[in-house]
Design a protein around this motif. Structure first.
Motif, PDB file in Angstrom:
ATOM      1  N   MET A   1       0.855  -1.175   0.000  1.00  0.00           N
ATOM      2  CA  MET A   1       0.000   0.000   0.000  1.00  0.00           C
ATOM      3  C   MET A   1       0.899   1.236   0.000  1.00  0.00           C
ATOM      4  N   SER A   5      -2.311   6.152  -0.599  1.00  0.00           N
ATOM      5  CA  SER A   5      -3.512   5.387  -0.269  1.00  0.00           C
ATOM      6  C   SER A   5      -3.654   5.210   1.235  1.00  0.00           C
ATOM      7  N   ILE A   8      -5.138   8.467   2.405  1.00  0.00           N
ATOM      8  CA  ILE A   8      -6.571   8.545   2.073  1.00  0.00           C
ATOM      9  C   ILE A   8      -7.389   7.697   3.033  1.00  0.00           C
ATOM     10  N   SER A   9      -6.917   6.487   3.309  1.00  0.00           N
ATOM     11  CA  SER A   9      -7.660   5.637   4.245  1.00  0.00           C
ATOM     12  C   SER A   9      -7.664   6.244   5.642  1.00  0.00           C
ATOM     13  N   GLU A  70       1.906   3.134   7.242  1.00  0.00           N
ATOM     14  CA  GLU A  70       0.447   3.101   7.410  1.00  0.00           C
ATOM     15  C   GLU A  70       0.078   2.950   8.883  1.00  0.00           C
TER      16      GLU A  70
END
Length: 95
Positions: A1, A5, A8-9, A70
């Protein structure tokens, strides 16, 4: 990922949490809100120190590649949300 992204998540997650917290705030009675604000003001200094230590540990983990970007974004976002007023009420509602 990719980083984009993950970002955005993270933003989508924040929006969903903001909506749910607004609904929870409207459901609380005034005495409960006052009590939560009173307790929060006493606990806030200690919580700030804990948040700073936790954030520094997350940054060290990123540098040492022990966690992904992330995961770091999610953890740091959670710390930021806890910094806003009402964190005690949100925490007590989750338990």
């Amino acid at each position: 990922m990719s980083f984009a992204s993950a970002e955005i998540s993270s933003l989508i997650e924040k929006l969903e949490e903001d909506e749910s917290s607004q609904q929870q705030e409207q459901q609380q009675s005034l005495p409960v809100k006052y009590f939560n604000q009173l307790i929060e003001s006493f606990l806030d200094a200690g919580a700030a120190v804990k948040r700073k230590k936790r954030a520094n540990q997350i940054y060290r983990d990123i540098a040492d590649q022990r966690i992904t970007l992330e995961r770091a974004i999610k953890l740091l976002g959670k710390l930021s949300r806890n910094q806003k007023s009402g964190w005690f009420a949100n925490k007590s509602n989750q338990d």
